[in-house]
Design a protein around this motif. Structure first.
Motif: not given
Length: 665
Positions: A292, A311-313, A344-347, A368
Motif C-alpha cells: 500500500y 488517501t491510500s491505495y 482498493w482506493w480509500n479517501t 472506499t
C-alpha cells in the motif's frame, strides 16, 4: 484444569504481584515517586478509540495499550503473540494463519474479519476475505512497533464494517525514535532465521524511516494421527511447515504531510492436508502479498479546526496451490490453485474542534472504491490467472460529540452511516458515559452497535468446494459494557469490565444438503455475557507486571450447547523484573485457556503456557541481547481445527527458543 485448580492459579498470580509490590516499596522507600508513575498506568494516550489523542481513562471504550518496551522484554514475535497476552483475547493457529478470538467469540472458519486492524491508522483488512494478518504473516516487523492500541467492543460508529468486536491500531516507530541505523538478527528453533535493517534520520527537513525484514524457517517435523498409515508416511510430515517472508516499510514526514509505503510478501507451506490435499506434499502452500501507499495531511486552522485528510491505495493477493491425487490408476497428481486479487482506493477527510469549551466534535467522511475483488483459478496450462471480476463502492459519513456535562462527567455520542453499492445503507451509534468521581477513579457505561457486511468470498467463493449464497445478509452486534478503573496508591491499578453482546444474523459455514459443499449461511443469534478483571503494577525500580482473569458464557440460539472455540476462562500473567540494575531484565509471560469444544463436539483440555525472556542492554543504548524460551515446560496442547482441516484438533509447538541481537549505530 479443574475450576478449583484455576482459582488457586489466579490467587498465586495476585499473591506474587502483591509480595513483589511490598518488596519494591520497602527497597525504594527513599525514592521520590511523582504522579508520573500513576499517569503511566491511567493516562497513556490512545488515538484509535475516538480518532484523536486522549487518555485511556477518557476513551469511550475498554482500552489496553502494549508498548515497545513490553514487546522487547517479553520476547513477543508477532502481533498474535501480543494479543495473546491481552485480557479477553485468545489465539488459535492452524499451522497456516493465526486467528484471534475476543471475549469468548472465535468463530472457526472466519478470517479475522470481525476485528479491524490498522497500521498508523491505515486499514489493512483485505477486500475479498476481510482478513488482517496477525501472526508471523503480519505486515510489519514487531521491532518497528512503538505501541499497540487495543479497543474492545463495536466501533462501527467511527470505522464502519469489520470494527465488530475490536479495533487494533499498530503505531510504528518513526525517524526520531530510531535516530540512526539499527540492525537485528534472530536465530531460533526449527531452522529459523530473522533479520532486519532500519534507518531513521532527517534529510533536508524531512523525517525519514526505512526498514527491511527477511524471515526464513524450515518449520517443524509434525505428526498427525489422522494419517498414521504406511500409505501416508505413518502420519509424519517433513518440509511442509516452511515459511519465508519479506517486509519493506518506509515513512516520510514533511510539513504536516506523511507518506507511508509498505510491501509484504510471504510463502507458507500448509502441512495439515486441508481441503482434501495430499498429505506430506510440499506443493500445498500459500503465497500472500500486500502493498500500500498512504498519504496523509494534518493542519490546524488557528485554535479552532483541526483537519486530517488521507488517501491510500492497496493491493492484496493470494495464490494458494493445493496438491491433489487425480484418482487415476497411475497414481498421478495435480495442483489446483485458488487465487484472489484485490485492489482498493480509500479517501477520508476528518475535522474536529472544541466548541463552547464543552463539546469536542468530530466530523468525517470516507469513500472506499473497491476497484478489484477478483477471485479465480490459475489454468493448468500456462499458469495464467483467470479471474471472476467484481468491484464495489462504499461511502460513509460520521460524527462524534464528547460533551463535558460537568467537570468530572462526559458524554460521548457517535453516529455513522455507511452505504454499500450492493447492500444499501446501515446506521450505527455509540454512546459512552465517562465519570471521574475522584482523580484516581474512572467509571464508564458503554453502548454500541456494529455490522459486518458479507465478504466477497462468503457471497461468491470461486472455489469448487463452496457454493454461492447471494442472499446472505450482514451480521450485526449490540453491546453493553460497564468499566471500572481504579488506582491503588502510586503503583497499582485495577480494572474491571462487565459486558453483554448480542450478535444477530451470524455468518457461519454450513453444509449444503443439495451437494455436500460448504456454504455461508446466516445461522441465528449468539449471546455472550462476561466479566474481566486486571491488576497492573509499575514501580520505580523497574519492576512491572500485569495479571488478568476473564470469564465469558457464550451460546448460540439455533444450536443450543457450547459454542465451538469459546473458552469460558482466560488467565494472563506478565511479570518483568530487573536482575542487575537497569541492564538485565528477566520476564515471564503466561497464559491459561480453559477447555474448548471442537467442531466435532469433542472437548480440548485446558492448558497453561509459560514463556521466559532474558533481556540485556550490554552496551548502554547501542546493543541489546535477548534470549527467549517459549512453552518452557514443554506443555502438549491443542487448538481446534477449522472446517477445511481433516484434524479435529491441531497440536501446537512444544518448547522452542529464540536469540535476538540488536545493534544501534
Amino acid at each position: 484444569m479443574r475450576r478449583a485448580a484455576f482459582w488457586g492459579y489466579l490467587f498465586t498470580i495476585v499473591s506474587v504481584l502483591s509480595i513483589l509490590s511490598c518488596a519494591v516499596s520497602a527497597q525504594q522507600s527513599n525514592v521520590d515517586l511523582t504522579t508520573k508513575s500513576l499517569e503511566d498506568l491511567m493516562d497513556i494516550q490512545v488515538y484509535a478509540a475516538s480518532k484523536h489523542e486522549q487518555s485511556t481513562s477518557d476513551a469511550p471504550s475498554s482500552v489496553t495499550v502494549i508498548t515497545a518496551d513490553e514487546i522487547q522484554k517479553y520476547g513477543y514475535r508477532s502481533l498474535a503473540d501480543i494479543l495473546e497476552s491481552v485480557r479477553g483475547f485468545y489465539v488459535t493457529y492452524d499451522r497456516d494463519y493465526s486467528f484471534v478470538g475476543v471475549r469468548g467469540f472465535g468463530r472457526l472458519g472466519d478470517s479475522n474479519n470481525r476485528i479491524l486492524v490498522l497500521i498508523d491508522g491505515h486499514q489493512i483488512n483485505d477486500n475479498v476475505f476481510g482478513e488482517p494478518y496477525l501472526g508471523t504473516e503480519f505486515l510489519v516487523d514487531v521491532d518497528l512497533i512503538d505501541r499497540v492500541e487495543i479497543i474492545r467492543g463495536p466501533s462501527s460508529s467511527l470505522y464502519g464494517a469489520d470494527a465488530f468486536l475490536a479495533v487494533i491500531n499498530v503505531i510504528t516507530r518513526k525517524a526520531p525514535q530510531l535516530k540512526g541505523f539499527e540492525l537485528s538478527v534472530a536465530p531460533a528453533s526449527f531452522g529459523t532465521y530473522d533479520g532486519r535493517a532500519s534507518y531513521g534520520g532527517q534529510y533536508r527537513g524531512m523525517d525519514v524511516m526505512l526498514s527491511g525484514t527477511f524471515y526464513n524457517s524450515r518449520g517443524e517435523t509434525l505428526f498427525f494421527p489422522q494419517f498414521d498409515s504406511p500409505a501416508t508416511n505413518y502420519g509424519i510430515t517433513r518440509n511442509t511447515d516452511y515459511e519465508s517472508f519479506q517486509h519493506i516499510l518506509a515513512t516520510i514526514s514533511f510539513h504536516g504531510f506523511t507518506f507511508q509505503g509498505l510491501y509484504s510478501g510471504r510463502d507458507k507451506g500448509v502441512p495439515t492436508a486441508y481441503y482434501g490435499a495430499l498429505f506430506n506434499d510440499p506443493r500445498t502452500q500459500n503465497f500472500d502479498h500486500h502493498q500500500y501507499f498512504d498519504l496523509s495531511y494534518q493542519h490546524s486552522f488557528g485554535e479552532s479546526w483541526n483537519l486530517t485528510a488521507r488517501t491510500s491505495y492497496d493491493r492484496a493477493s493470494l495464490r494458494a496451490p493445493v496438491a491433489y491425487s487425480t484418482g487415476l490408476p497411475d497414481g498421478s497428481t495435480t495442483v489446483d490453485t485458488y487465487s484472489f486479487a484485490g485492489a482498493w482506493w480509500n479517501t477520508e477527510v476528518k475535522l474536529n474542534r472544541t466548541l463552547f469549551k464543552k463539546h469536542q466534535v468530530t466530523f468525517g467522511t470516507q469513500i472506499t472504491n473497491n476497484l478489484q475483488q477478483n477471485q479465480g483459478d490459475y489454468t493448468a496450462i500456462g499458469n495464467v490467472f483467470v479471474p471472476d471480476p467484481s468491484s464495489s463502492v462504499i461511502w460513509a459519513v460520521y460524527a462524534q460529540d464528547e460533551f463535558a456535562i460537568a467537570h468530572s462527567l462526559t458524554l460521548s455520542a457517535g453516529l455513522r452511516y455507511d452505504h454499500y453499492s450492493d447492500f444499501g445503507g446501515t446506521t450505527n451509534p455509540r454512546l459512552g458515559l465517562i465519570y471521574h468521581p475522584f482523580r484516581t477513579t474512572t467509571l464508564k457505561l458503554l453502548y454500541g452497535t456494529a455490522f459486518r457486511a458479507p465478504e466477497p468470498f462468503e457471497l461468491t467463493p470461486d472455489f469448487g468446494l463452496y457454493d454461492d449464497n447471494l442472499g446472505l445478509k450482514p451480521e450485526t452486534i449490540r453491546s453493553v459494557e460497564g468499566v471500572l478503573e481504579q488506582a491503588l496508591g502510586q503503583h497499582l491499578t485495577v480494572a474491571g469490565s462487565v459486558y453483554r453482546n448480542w450478535i444477530n444474523n451470524l455468518i457461519s459455514i454450513e453444509t449444503n444438503p443439495a451437494d455436500g459443499n460448504s456454504i455461508y449461511e446466516n445461522s441465528g443469534e449468539v449471546n455472550a455475557t462476561g466479566v474481566e478483571v486486571e491488576l497492573d503494577g509499575r514501580f520505580a525500580g523497574g519492576l512491572q507486571g500485569r495479571a488478568s482473569y476473564s470469564y465469558t458464557a457464550a451460546s448460540q440460539t439455533l444450536a443450543p450447547g457450547t459454542l465451538p472455540n469459546s473458552p469460558r476462562q482466560l488467565g494472563k500473567l506478565n511479570v518483568s523484573a530487573p536482575v542487575v540494575r537497569q541492564w538485565l531484565f528477566a520476564s515471564v509471560d503466561a497464559q491459561y485457556t480453559s477447555p474448548v469444544q471442537t467442531l466435532a463436539a469433542n472437548t480440548i483440555s485446558g492448558f497453561s503456557v509459560f514463556n521466559v525472556t532474558l533481556l540485556g542492554h550490554t552496551l548502554g543504548k547501542h546493543l541489546d541481547v535477548s534470549g527467549s524460551v517459549y512453552n518452557i515446560f514443554n506443555k502438549k496442547y491443542f487448538d481446534p481445527g477449522r472446517p477445511e482441516d481433516p484434524e479435529d484438533a491441531i497440536q501446537q509447538d512444544g518448547r522452542n527458543f529464540r536469540i535476538k541481537i540488536t545493534g544501534r549505530f
